[in-house]
Design an enzyme around this catalytic site. Sequence first.
Site, mmCIF file in Angstrom:
data_model
loop_
_atom_site.group_PDB
_atom_site.id
_atom_site.type_symbol
_atom_site.label_atom_id
_atom_site.label_comp_id
_atom_site.label_asym_id
_atom_site.label_seq_id
_atom_site.Cartn_x
_atom_site.Cartn_y
_atom_site.Cartn_z
ATOM 1 N N CYS A 2 -44.371 8.872 64.088
ATOM 2 C CA CYS A 2 -45.248 9.319 65.167
ATOM 3 C C CYS A 2 -46.146 8.156 65.537
ATOM 4 O O CYS A 2 -46.127 7.118 64.886
ATOM 5 C CB CYS A 2 -46.092 10.491 64.702
ATOM 6 S SG CYS A 2 -45.137 11.763 63.866
ATOM 7 N N ARG A 27 -41.604 5.253 70.394
ATOM 8 C CA ARG A 27 -41.393 5.769 69.041
ATOM 9 C C ARG A 27 -40.845 7.192 69.047
ATOM 10 O O ARG A 27 -40.547 7.756 68.002
ATOM 11 C CB ARG A 27 -42.713 5.766 68.271
ATOM 12 C CG ARG A 27 -43.189 4.396 67.875
ATOM 13 C CD ARG A 27 -44.532 4.483 67.203
ATOM 14 N NE ARG A 27 -44.443 5.081 65.881
ATOM 15 C CZ ARG A 27 -44.419 4.373 64.762
ATOM 16 N NH1 ARG A 27 -44.488 3.080 64.813
ATOM 17 N NH2 ARG A 27 -44.340 4.966 63.588
ATOM 18 N N TRP A 74 -43.513 13.117 66.495
ATOM 19 C CA TRP A 74 -42.054 13.220 66.437
ATOM 20 C C TRP A 74 -41.806 14.102 65.232
ATOM 21 O O TRP A 74 -41.958 13.669 64.092
ATOM 22 C CB TRP A 74 -41.449 11.834 66.269
ATOM 23 C CG TRP A 74 -40.027 11.786 66.701
ATOM 24 C CD1 TRP A 74 -39.562 11.788 67.971
ATOM 25 C CD2 TRP A 74 -38.885 11.710 65.859
ATOM 26 N NE1 TRP A 74 -38.193 11.719 67.971
ATOM 27 C CE2 TRP A 74 -37.758 11.678 66.699
ATOM 28 C CE3 TRP A 74 -38.694 11.666 64.481
ATOM 29 C CZ2 TRP A 74 -36.457 11.613 66.205
ATOM 30 C CZ3 TRP A 74 -37.414 11.606 64.001
ATOM 31 C CH2 TRP A 74 -36.306 11.581 64.849
ATOM 32 N N ASN A 100 -49.237 10.209 60.152
ATOM 33 C CA ASN A 100 -47.808 9.859 60.158
ATOM 34 C C ASN A 100 -47.338 9.923 58.727
ATOM 35 O O ASN A 100 -48.049 9.458 57.839
ATOM 36 C CB ASN A 100 -47.584 8.416 60.626
ATOM 37 C CG ASN A 100 -47.757 8.269 62.106
ATOM 38 O OD1 ASN A 100 -47.968 9.247 62.803
ATOM 39 N ND2 ASN A 100 -47.692 7.038 62.579
ATOM 40 N N GLY A 101 -46.123 10.436 58.526
ATOM 41 C CA GLY A 101 -45.584 10.473 57.170
ATOM 42 C C GLY A 101 -45.292 11.896 56.745
ATOM 43 O O GLY A 101 -45.249 12.815 57.576
ATOM 44 N N GLU A 483 -15.810 2.799 63.091
ATOM 45 C CA GLU A 483 -17.199 2.642 63.526
ATOM 46 C C GLU A 483 -17.474 1.186 63.930
ATOM 47 O O GLU A 483 -18.133 0.925 64.939
ATOM 48 C CB GLU A 483 -18.154 3.113 62.412
ATOM 49 C CG GLU A 483 -19.626 2.893 62.669
ATOM 50 C CD GLU A 483 -20.158 3.521 63.950
ATOM 51 O OE1 GLU A 483 -19.453 4.292 64.609
ATOM 52 O OE2 GLU A 483 -21.309 3.203 64.311
ATOM 53 N N LYS A 487 -18.745 -0.060 67.638
ATOM 54 C CA LYS A 487 -19.991 -0.840 67.776
ATOM 55 C C LYS A 487 -19.746 -2.104 68.587
ATOM 56 O O LYS A 487 -20.508 -2.454 69.466
ATOM 57 C CB LYS A 487 -20.491 -1.177 66.369
ATOM 58 C CG LYS A 487 -21.899 -1.096 66.067
ATOM 59 C CD LYS A 487 -22.570 0.230 65.905
ATOM 60 C CE LYS A 487 -22.301 1.275 66.942
ATOM 61 N NZ LYS A 487 -22.690 2.600 66.558
ATOM 62 N N GLU A 490 -19.051 -1.215 72.397
ATOM 63 C CA GLU A 490 -20.153 -0.749 73.235
ATOM 64 C C GLU A 490 -21.258 -1.787 73.404
ATOM 65 O O GLU A 490 -21.942 -1.795 74.411
ATOM 66 C CB GLU A 490 -20.722 0.593 72.738
ATOM 67 C CG GLU A 490 -21.445 0.535 71.442
ATOM 68 C CD GLU A 490 -22.022 1.885 71.008
ATOM 69 O OE1 GLU A 490 -22.396 2.683 71.861
ATOM 70 O OE2 GLU A 490 -22.112 2.117 69.779
ATOM 71 N N HIS A 506 3.554 -0.392 62.977
ATOM 72 C CA HIS A 506 4.307 0.593 63.763
ATOM 73 C C HIS A 506 4.055 0.414 65.257
ATOM 74 O O HIS A 506 4.308 1.319 66.045
ATOM 75 C CB HIS A 506 3.962 2.007 63.295
ATOM 76 C CG HIS A 506 4.352 2.245 61.873
ATOM 77 N ND1 HIS A 506 5.666 2.390 61.480
ATOM 78 C CD2 HIS A 506 3.616 2.303 60.738
ATOM 79 C CE1 HIS A 506 5.719 2.553 60.158
ATOM 80 N NE2 HIS A 506 4.482 2.498 59.693
ATOM 81 N N LYS A 605 -28.287 7.051 75.801
ATOM 82 C CA LYS A 605 -28.563 7.347 74.392
ATOM 83 C C LYS A 605 -28.123 8.760 74.041
ATOM 84 O O LYS A 605 -27.556 9.003 72.991
ATOM 85 C CB LYS A 605 -30.058 7.166 74.114
ATOM 86 C CG LYS A 605 -30.450 7.387 72.671
ATOM 87 C CD LYS A 605 -29.804 6.344 71.762
ATOM 88 C CE LYS A 605 -30.003 6.646 70.289
ATOM 89 N NZ LYS A 605 -29.012 5.935 69.454
HETATM 90 O O1 M6R Z 1 -26.713 12.091 69.559
HETATM 91 P P1 M6R Z 1 -25.330 12.175 69.051
HETATM 92 O O2 M6R Z 1 -25.198 11.712 67.629
HETATM 93 O O3 M6R Z 1 -24.706 13.535 69.224
HETATM 94 O O4 M6R Z 1 -24.509 11.155 69.927
HETATM 95 C C1 M6R Z 1 -23.135 11.046 69.795
HETATM 96 C C2 M6R Z 1 -22.626 9.831 70.503
HETATM 97 O O5 M6R Z 1 -22.931 9.888 71.875
HETATM 98 C C3 M6R Z 1 -23.218 8.549 69.922
HETATM 99 O O6 M6R Z 1 -22.971 8.438 68.561
HETATM 100 C C4 M6R Z 1 -22.610 7.317 70.631
HETATM 101 O O7 M6R Z 1 -21.260 7.220 70.313
HETATM 102 C C5 M6R Z 1 -23.364 6.052 70.254
HETATM 103 N N1 M6R Z 1 -23.591 5.289 71.435
HETATM 104 C C6 M6R Z 1 -22.615 5.193 69.312
HETATM 105 O O8 M6R Z 1 -23.290 4.045 68.974
#
Ligand code: M6R
Length: 610
Positions: A2, A27, A74, A100-101, A483, A487, A490, A506, A605
Amino acid sequence: MCGIVGYIGTREAYPILLEGLYKLEYRGYDSAGLALLDSGVIQLIKGVGEISKLEEKVGGRKLTGCVGIAHSRWATHGRPSDGNAHPHSGCSENFVVVHNGIIENYQSLRSRLKEQGHRFSSETDTEVLAHLVEQYYDGDLLEAVQRAIEEVRGSYAIVVMSAYDPERLICARKHNPLIIGLGDGENMVASDLPAILSHTRRTYFLEDGEMAEVKANEVNVFNQQGERIEKEIFEVTWDAVAAEKGGYPHFMIKEIMEQPQAIRETLRGRIDAERGKVCLADDLHFSCQELKNYRKIWIVACGTAYHAGLVGKYLFEKLVRIPVEVDLASEFRYRDPMLDKDSLVIVISQSGETADTLAALRLAKTKGIKILAITNVVGSSVAREADEVLFTWAGPEIAVASTKAYITQLIALYLLAIYFAESRGMLEAGEEANYIKILQSLPEKINEILADTTAIEEVAAKISSWENAFFIGRNLDYAVAMEGSLKLKETSYIHAESYAAGELKHGALALITKGIPVFAVATQEEVFEKTVSNIKEIKARDAFVIAFTFQGKEELAEEVDQVFYLPCVSDFFAPVLSVVPLQLVSYYTAVKRGCSVDKPRNLAKSVTVE
Ligand code: M6R
C-alpha cells in the site's frame, strides 16, 4: 503493498497528501483515505475506489490542517470496502493509524481488545494497532506506539497521529519500507520516494526496528531499544520516474528482483517450520472428507498463469497421485468439459479479472463444482466468486510480463500439493518437513541467481539480433520452457517456440539452422540423459544452445555453447529457480532491442475482454 504519506508543517496538508497518494498510484490501490488534524480535532475521510474517488468524496469541502496522514490500500486482510480503507482509528477518532504490511497475530489481539471493551469497525489487521495505541496512551504517543508494536508479530510500516499530541507524527518500520523527507519547517513520511520528491530530496531511510517522532522542525529517530540515534541523510538523485521503480529502469526488472521477498510473503503464516507442516487452515476450509474424495483436478487459466498450472499438474500427479487436466480458460469454457461432482477446479489468475478465467469459473460453478482460486488481488472478481481462495501476496505487479506473480503462483501450488498429499496420507515420515525446508531456502537461492546478471546480459546481447528462438525441456522443464518462450515473445517480439525436448524431431527440427538460439532447460534427473541426447541432435544442426542445469552437472558444458548453473535443490522444486534466468534473458533482450519492456505492443496487463 500500500502507499503511505504523512505531512507535518505550516502548509495545508490536504493537497500535499493528495498529490503524494497520486504519485503512489502505481503501487496499486483499491481504496484510499486520509486524516487531517486541525485545532485538536481529527477529520477522517476514506472510501473504496481510486484516489480520484477520494478527491470526489472531498468535493468542494475546504479541508484544513497542517498535520495529516494518508493511505492508498491494496487489500490484504479484509476486502476493499469503505470500512476497511485506512486510516484506521481506535474506538474514538483521537488516534489514527496508516499501515503497510501484515499483523500476523491480529486475531488474538483483537479478541483480547474486544474483551477489554474496544469496539472494532473493520475486518483489517491494522485496526488492532489503533486500538493498542489508544489502550496504551498515557500522555506520551511515542511510548504508546512503542508498547503497541512490542505486542504485534508480522511486518509493518506505520504512521500514527493523535488529536492529543498534535505536534508530532510517530512512525515505525519492520520489513516494510518507510522514508522520512526532511524539509524546511516541515517534514514528511512516506512508504516510497515519489510521494515526497517534489517537496524534498533530503531523506532518512528507516531501518527495521527503528521508530521516529516527526515534528515540523525536528525529527528524532530511535533504535529498537528506544535509544535516540543519529541517522545519515540520504540525498536522493533519482528522478521521479526512476523513484517509482525503486531506481530500476523498468518495473519488469524491479519485479524480477522482488521475487525472493514475494516468495517469503506467499509462505508467511502458511508453514510451521517447527512442526514441519504446511498450515492452510486460515486460507482454506475443505473438510477432511472433501480432501479425500476428489478424484480429479482441473486447473484453468490463461497465459503465464496457465504455465504455472502446467507445473501444478506435475506437482499434484507426483505427490497426490490424482489426475490433473490443465486447460486454457478460453478453451475450457467452450468445450463442455466433463466435470464430475468429485472434481475440484483450480483457477489461477494474477489479476483475478481475466474475462476467460472468470467465465470458466462461472461455468464450473453452474455445474455445482467447487472452485479454488489462486490469485494475487484481494477483492477481485475471481477472489469474490470462488469458494476457496489462496492469495499469492506478491504485491502489485505492474509490468505486463508476469514474473513475480508466476513464481508465487508456483509456491501456492507447491503448498497446495503438499497439503493435499498430507491430507490423503500420501507422504512418508519427514517428507513434508523436508519440503518445507526446501521452500524456505528458495528465496536465498534466487538471490544467488540475481546477484550477478552479467553472463545473462551477454547471452541476451548475442540472441538479440535473431528473429526466432526455441525453448526445450522435459516434464517440469517443459512447463518452464513454455513460460520462457512466452516471456521472450511478449517482451522482445522474437518469435519463440517451446517444445517438449523429445518432440522436436517429429517436425520442428527442420527449423533448426546454424546459430539459431535454443534454450534447453535440463534440471530433471530422471530425464537428464534423454534431454542431453536431444541437445546433441540440435547441436549437430549447429544451433546456438544455452542450457540451464544444476551445479555439479559440469559435463553439460561440453555439449552446449553456454551453461547456466543453478544453485542445487531437489529437482522437484527446479521450476522456481530455472524460470529466473529465463525471465532475465527476456528482459535484457527486450532492452537490447529497444522494446517497450513494461508495456509491450498490443498487450494489456489485465485482459478483461474475451
Ligand atoms: O491476470 P491473469 O493471471 O489472469 O492474466 C493471465 C494472462 O493474461 C497473463 O499471464 C499474460 O499471459 C501475461 N502477459 C504473461 O506475462
